[in-house]
Design a protein around this motif. Structure first.
Motif, PDB file in Angstrom:
ATOM      1  N   GLY A  72      38.686  39.830  67.883  1.00 59.26           N
ATOM      2  CA  GLY A  72      38.217  41.133  67.868  1.00 59.26           C
ATOM      3  C   GLY A  72      38.798  41.893  69.111  1.00 59.26           C
ATOM      4  O   GLY A  72      39.589  41.471  70.156  1.00 59.26           O
ATOM      5  N   GLN A  73      38.724  43.429  69.167  1.00 62.23           N
ATOM      6  CA  GLN A  73      39.524  44.071  69.998  1.00 62.23           C
ATOM      7  C   GLN A  73      39.034  44.095  71.501  1.00 62.23           C
ATOM      8  O   GLN A  73      39.539  44.216  72.477  1.00 62.23           O
ATOM      9  CB  GLN A  73      39.331  45.706  69.570  1.00 62.23           C
ATOM     10  CG  GLN A  73      40.090  46.008  68.291  1.00 62.23           C
ATOM     11  CD  GLN A  73      41.376  45.462  68.331  1.00 62.23           C
ATOM     12  OE1 GLN A  73      42.077  45.788  69.443  1.00 62.23           O
ATOM     13  NE2 GLN A  73      42.139  44.982  67.291  1.00 62.23           N
ATOM     14  N   PHE A 316      37.090  49.339  77.256  1.00 65.11           N
ATOM     15  CA  PHE A 316      36.187  48.125  76.770  1.00 65.11           C
ATOM     16  C   PHE A 316      35.272  48.920  75.832  1.00 65.11           C
ATOM     17  O   PHE A 316      34.959  48.222  74.814  1.00 65.11           O
ATOM     18  CB  PHE A 316      35.626  47.605  77.988  1.00 65.11           C
ATOM     19  CG  PHE A 316      36.346  46.447  78.730  1.00 65.11           C
ATOM     20  CD1 PHE A 316      37.508  46.081  78.055  1.00 65.11           C
ATOM     21  CD2 PHE A 316      36.179  46.332  80.061  1.00 65.11           C
ATOM     22  CE1 PHE A 316      38.264  44.990  78.780  1.00 65.11           C
ATOM     23  CE2 PHE A 316      36.826  45.415  80.718  1.00 65.11           C
ATOM     24  CZ  PHE A 316      37.861  44.913  80.048  1.00 65.11           C
ATOM     25  N   GLN A 317      34.583  50.072  76.072  1.00 63.82           N
ATOM     26  CA  GLN A 317      33.740  50.684  75.112  1.00 63.82           C
ATOM     27  C   GLN A 317      34.392  51.125  73.865  1.00 63.82           C
ATOM     28  O   GLN A 317      33.721  50.980  72.849  1.00 63.82           O
ATOM     29  CB  GLN A 317      32.872  51.832  75.930  1.00 63.82           C
ATOM     30  CG  GLN A 317      31.965  52.474  74.983  1.00 63.82           C
ATOM     31  CD  GLN A 317      31.696  53.903  75.513  1.00 63.82           C
ATOM     32  OE1 GLN A 317      32.572  54.857  75.750  1.00 63.82           O
ATOM     33  NE2 GLN A 317      30.233  54.115  75.505  1.00 63.82           N
ATOM     34  N   MET A 322      35.136  49.921  68.254  1.00 61.32           N
ATOM     35  CA  MET A 322      36.149  49.718  67.225  1.00 61.32           C
ATOM     36  C   MET A 322      35.783  48.513  66.422  1.00 61.32           C
ATOM     37  O   MET A 322      35.944  48.045  65.271  1.00 61.32           O
ATOM     38  CB  MET A 322      37.465  49.480  67.785  1.00 61.32           C
ATOM     39  CG  MET A 322      38.704  49.308  66.658  1.00 61.32           C
ATOM     40  SD  MET A 322      40.478  49.353  67.371  1.00 61.32           S
ATOM     41  CE  MET A 322      41.436  49.211  65.789  1.00 61.32           C
ATOM     42  N   ASP A 323      35.253  47.324  67.046  1.00 60.73           N
ATOM     43  CA  ASP A 323      34.936  46.355  66.533  1.00 60.73           C
ATOM     44  C   ASP A 323      33.727  46.405  65.799  1.00 60.73           C
ATOM     45  O   ASP A 323      33.596  45.907  64.736  1.00 60.73           O
ATOM     46  CB  ASP A 323      34.501  44.993  67.646  1.00 60.73           C
ATOM     47  CG  ASP A 323      35.617  44.598  68.382  1.00 60.73           C
ATOM     48  OD1 ASP A 323      37.008  44.214  67.747  1.00 60.73           O
ATOM     49  OD2 ASP A 323      35.759  43.992  69.310  1.00 60.73           O
ATOM     50  N   LYS A 324      32.808  47.325  66.093  1.00 58.73           N
ATOM     51  CA  LYS A 324      31.602  47.475  65.344  1.00 58.73           C
ATOM     52  C   LYS A 324      31.796  48.422  64.099  1.00 58.73           C
ATOM     53  O   LYS A 324      30.933  48.446  63.110  1.00 58.73           O
ATOM     54  CB  LYS A 324      30.584  48.171  66.358  1.00 58.73           C
ATOM     55  CG  LYS A 324      29.127  48.001  65.929  1.00 58.73           C
ATOM     56  CD  LYS A 324      28.038  48.244  66.999  1.00 58.73           C
ATOM     57  CE  LYS A 324      26.784  48.224  66.452  1.00 58.73           C
ATOM     58  NZ  LYS A 324      26.321  47.047  66.093  1.00 58.73           N
ATOM     59  N   TYR A 325      32.503  49.358  64.414  1.00 62.59           N
ATOM     60  CA  TYR A 325      32.607  50.461  63.309  1.00 62.59           C
ATOM     61  C   TYR A 325      33.970  50.570  62.923  1.00 62.59           C
ATOM     62  O   TYR A 325      33.980  51.385  61.842  1.00 62.59           O
ATOM     63  CB  TYR A 325      32.232  52.001  64.120  1.00 62.59           C
ATOM     64  CG  TYR A 325      30.749  51.830  64.700  1.00 62.59           C
ATOM     65  CD1 TYR A 325      29.663  51.732  63.829  1.00 62.59           C
ATOM     66  CD2 TYR A 325      30.687  51.978  66.230  1.00 62.59           C
ATOM     67  CE1 TYR A 325      28.605  51.795  64.641  1.00 62.59           C
ATOM     68  CE2 TYR A 325      29.622  52.003  66.633  1.00 62.59           C
ATOM     69  CZ  TYR A 325      28.469  51.900  66.109  1.00 62.59           C
ATOM     70  OH  TYR A 325      27.225  51.805  66.704  1.00 62.59           O
ATOM     71  N   GLY A 326      34.951  50.102  63.353  1.00 61.01           N
ATOM     72  CA  GLY A 326      36.130  50.192  62.827  1.00 61.01           C
ATOM     73  C   GLY A 326      37.092  51.146  63.058  1.00 61.01           C
ATOM     74  O   GLY A 326      36.719  52.055  64.069  1.00 61.01           O
ATOM     75  N   ALA A 327      38.382  51.168  63.010  1.00 53.52           N
ATOM     76  CA  ALA A 327      39.557  52.026  63.444  1.00 53.52           C
ATOM     77  C   ALA A 327      39.327  53.431  63.321  1.00 53.52           C
ATOM     78  O   ALA A 327      39.313  54.347  64.116  1.00 53.52           O
ATOM     79  CB  ALA A 327      40.796  51.761  63.468  1.00 53.52           C
ATOM     80  N   ALA A 328      39.006  53.827  62.062  1.00 50.87           N
ATOM     81  CA  ALA A 328      38.865  55.172  61.476  1.00 50.87           C
ATOM     82  C   ALA A 328      37.853  55.870  62.380  1.00 50.87           C
ATOM     83  O   ALA A 328      37.968  56.943  62.687  1.00 50.87           O
ATOM     84  CB  ALA A 328      38.422  55.162  60.025  1.00 50.87           C
ATOM     85  N   ALA A 329      36.781  55.276  62.863  1.00 47.62           N
ATOM     86  CA  ALA A 329      35.617  56.077  63.503  1.00 47.62           C
ATOM     87  C   ALA A 329      35.861  56.069  64.874  1.00 47.62           C
ATOM     88  O   ALA A 329      35.001  56.869  65.241  1.00 47.62           O
ATOM     89  CB  ALA A 329      34.283  54.942  63.309  1.00 47.62           C
ATOM     90  N   VAL A 330      36.859  55.523  65.495  1.00 50.12           N
ATOM     91  CA  VAL A 330      37.157  55.907  66.911  1.00 50.12           C
ATOM     92  C   VAL A 330      38.563  56.366  67.159  1.00 50.12           C
ATOM     93  O   VAL A 330      39.008  56.184  68.376  1.00 50.12           O
ATOM     94  CB  VAL A 330      37.137  54.388  67.866  1.00 50.12           C
ATOM     95  CG1 VAL A 330      35.714  53.947  67.766  1.00 50.12           C
ATOM     96  CG2 VAL A 330      37.892  53.385  67.153  1.00 50.12           C
TER      97      VAL A 330
END
Length: 432
Positions: A72-73, A316-317, A322-330
């Motif tokens: 995970g990221q 870190f945030q 990114m771990d929680k919502y995916g790359a597209a969301a961030v």
């Protein structure tokens, strides 16, 4: 939004092992690295890589089905910060660019035969790769516009074009080439990615470009940036990765998490630079007192620490999100991190050079070399200006225009304030 700042004990053991390994085995080689015999270094490098593999930390950014651990990221960010204390560590841990991004692209786009031929050897470290996207006469910030073309001719593709600043192309075994195949699909469905093996007729490595980091570079040095000309360069049809027109989508697979890893490596470098600054400050006397007692130096120390820690927490945030919502969301967050950290690390490096004076400016300390190399940060992987523009547009989407006075215009708000006051007086039992 809640986030636990602690890591699992077993993962903290891995981080501790990484810190000790890099400090003990890799950093001591820095004064000699440019002088090491090439063939001997290959053997020693493999010896060090094997220790990383035995620990299960090789290519950690990869999914478990590709040999990674699925950390995970957020976990990868912590690892990248340690690796960043010595950039040589990237190769030892199998996370060096451009190989790491190319492996992700091949993992997403290549078929099984292509993976056997190029991905797995690249993953093992048996071959190296380059990614040829940028060009001398088109803005690198806009990959939707390129001049290099690939035309189908029977069972072959014919590539023509001019590429620029292609990292490691002069030493790579394969070059992943971004070329236009479907002009009608512009801006995002027009290009494709091809694998061009080293030595393919028609692919000419013109030169390795002298840079701020290496003004007098030697051809074939790992980390160099090459200029390439393709003139009727033919590759078999099975050297196309994915389908024609999918190049832009595949190229995006190289980004995302990579920006977090870059940022954390820079912050690891920034912290090591601050360590050098602070050691000098408590050791050197000027005008009758230690440098550490001068308020200007204290300001440098405090400001550098605040900037590093602020950027660290923001990164870190973003990794957590990114771990929680995916790359597209961030997407905007990733650009924000890249743009912020690239400035922070240069600021800290600059202050370290300033406090160390002539010694900092000289090559007797590694800081001037770090500065020259890291100065490309605000340019590469999308210029900071582009990332800030994306961030601004994302933020502005949350606002609606108003006519007349701004929403916070105090005279306009006064009638509503008077009405609210009357309401509260009544509720509180006050009579007029």
């Amino acid at each position: 939004m809640a986030w636990d700042f602690e890591t699992e004990p077993e993962f903290e053991e891995d981080l501790a092992w990484m810190r000790a390994f890099i400090e003990r085995e890799i950093i001591p080689l820095e004064p000699l690295f440019d002088e090491l015999p090439g063939e001997e270094w290959k053997i020693v490098k493999r010896h060090l890589q094997d220790q990383v593999k035995e620990r299960g930390l090789w290519g950690a950014f990869l999914d478990p089905n590709l040999g990674g651990k699925g950390f995970g990221q957020l976990h990868l960010a912590l690892m990248s910060e340690i690796i960043g204390r010595c950039m040589m560590s990237m190769t030892i841990f199998g996370v060096q660019a451009p190989d790491s991004g190319n492996m992700e692209l091949l993992a997403h786009g290549a078929n099984e035969a292509q993976k056997e031929r190029w991905l797995w050897p690249n993953l093992r470290g048996d071959i190296s790769s380059a990614f040829a996207l940028t060009e001398p006469f088109f803005a690198g910030a806009d990959p939707t516009v390129i001049g290099t073309t690939a035309t189908k001719d029977g069972e072959e593709w014919v590539i023509n074009g001019h590429k620029w600043f292609i990292t490691n192309a002069s030493v790579a075994d394969i070059v992943l080439v971004f070329a236009e195949t479907n002009p009608e699909g512009r801006p995002h469905r027009h290009a494709s990615v091809f694998v061009v093996p080293s030595g393919t007729p028609g692919m000419e490595i013109v030169r390795d470009i002298n840079t701020m980091a290496h003004p007098d570079t030697e051809y074939g040095r790992p980390g160099n940036h090459a200029e390439i000309v393709f003139h009727d360069c033919r590759v078999p049809a099975d050297h196309l990765i994915g389908q024609p027109g999918e190049g832009f989508v595949l190229a995006q697979q190289r980004l995302g998490g990579g920006r977090i890893h870059h940022a954390m490596r820079w912050l690891g470098q920034a912290q090591r630079s601050l360590d050098i600054l602070c050691e000098r400050a408590v050791s050197r006397t000027s005008h009758g007192k230690l440098l550490a007692q001068h308020q200007m130096v204290q300001d440098y120390v405090a400001l550098s620490h605040m900037e590093i820690q602020s950027a660290r927490l923001l990164t870190f945030q973003t990794a957590w999100k990114m771990d929680k919502y995916g790359a597209a969301a961030v997407r905007a967050d990733l650009g924000m991190v890249k743009a912020l950290v690239s400035k922070v690390v240069l600021a800290v490096l600059d202050r370290t050079i300033q406090v160390c004076g002539a010694l900092g400016y000289s090559s007797d300390l590694p800081v001037e070399s770090w500065y020259r190399t890291t100065r490309f940060g605000p340019i590469g992987d999308g210029p900071d200006e582009l990332h800030k523009a994306v961030l601004a547009r994302t933020i502005l989407k949350g606002y609606k225009p108003v006519e007349g006075w701004p929403t916070e215009h105090l005279p306009s708000r006064k009638p509503a304030a008077e009405a609210k006051w009357a309401e509260l007086r009544t509720q509180a039992g006050l009579t007029s």
